[in-house]
Write a protein that holds these residues in place. Structure first.
Motif, PDB file in Angstrom:
ATOM      1  N   GLN A   1      50.233  36.694  35.209  1.00  0.00           N
ATOM      2  CA  GLN A   1      50.953  36.227  36.392  1.00  0.00           C
ATOM      3  C   GLN A   1      51.169  34.712  36.359  1.00  0.00           C
ATOM      4  O   GLN A   1      52.221  34.224  36.770  1.00  0.00           O
TER       5      GLN A   1
ATOM      6  N   GLU B   1      52.733  38.228  42.797  1.00  0.00           N
ATOM      7  CA  GLU B   1      52.612  39.490  43.514  1.00  0.00           C
ATOM      8  C   GLU B   1      51.141  39.876  43.587  1.00  0.00           C
ATOM      9  O   GLU B   1      50.484  40.047  42.569  1.00  0.00           O
ATOM     10  N   GLN B   2      50.620  39.990  44.814  1.00  0.00           N
ATOM     11  CA  GLN B   2      49.188  40.263  45.003  1.00  0.00           C
ATOM     12  C   GLN B   2      48.822  41.694  44.600  1.00  0.00           C
ATOM     13  O   GLN B   2      47.713  41.956  44.166  1.00  0.00           O
ATOM     14  N   THR B   3      49.752  42.628  44.781  1.00  0.00           N
ATOM     15  CA  THR B   3      49.436  44.027  44.497  1.00  0.00           C
ATOM     16  C   THR B   3      49.541  44.365  43.017  1.00  0.00           C
ATOM     17  O   THR B   3      49.155  45.462  42.622  1.00  0.00           O
ATOM     18  N   LEU B   4      50.028  43.451  42.203  1.00  0.00           N
ATOM     19  CA  LEU B   4      50.197  43.726  40.782  1.00  0.00           C
ATOM     20  C   LEU B   4      48.865  43.931  40.071  1.00  0.00           C
ATOM     21  O   LEU B   4      48.756  44.762  39.173  1.00  0.00           O
ATOM     22  N   SER B   5      47.830  43.226  40.482  1.00  0.00           N
ATOM     23  CA  SER B   5      46.551  43.349  39.794  1.00  0.00           C
ATOM     24  C   SER B   5      45.676  44.449  40.389  1.00  0.00           C
ATOM     25  O   SER B   5      44.671  44.817  39.790  1.00  0.00           O
ATOM     26  N   PHE B   6      46.044  44.994  41.548  1.00  0.00           N
ATOM     27  CA  PHE B   6      45.187  45.978  42.204  1.00  0.00           C
ATOM     28  C   PHE B   6      45.158  47.302  41.448  1.00  0.00           C
ATOM     29  O   PHE B   6      44.083  47.847  41.190  1.00  0.00           O
ATOM     30  N   LEU B   7      46.305  47.833  41.105  1.00  0.00           N
ATOM     31  CA  LEU B   7      46.358  49.146  40.460  1.00  0.00           C
ATOM     32  C   LEU B   7      45.696  49.158  39.076  1.00  0.00           C
ATOM     33  O   LEU B   7      44.914  50.071  38.797  1.00  0.00           O
TER      34      LEU B   7
END
Length: 89
Positions: free
Chosen positions: A39, A46-52
């Motif tokens: 990133q 994008e904060q949700t990019l690393s969650f999954l």
């Protein structure tokens, strides 16, 4: 029960907790670090990019090391319960 036995039991329990945490959390932290570097290099915020990927890594580690972790917890509990009469008396 002497203080030495309490310290030994506490040490063994803490080593078991450290083992479980290392098997479950460290791979997720490494994946999160790799995603963060990606990133930063691409300037994607994008904060949700690393969650999954971290979630999938944790689930994969749970599937992979779950039986080993469960057997270690069962061994520790069995050893603790069988040595309980010796520790009390």
């Amino acid at each position: 029960m002497t203080p030495d036995t309490v310290v030994d039991l506490f040490r063994e329990a803490m080593l078991l907790v450290i083992l479980i945490v290392c098997l479950m959390v460290v791979p997720s932290l490494l994946v999160g670090l790799a995603i963060s570097i990606f990133q930063a290099a691409t300037q994607i915020n994008e904060q949700t990019l690393s969650f999954l990927p971290r979630l999938l890594t944790t689930i994969f580690m749970l599937i992979l090391f779950g039986p080993f972790i469960l057997s270690e917890i069962i061994d520790f509990t069995t050893k603790l319960v069988t040595s309980l009469p010796l520790l009390i008396g």
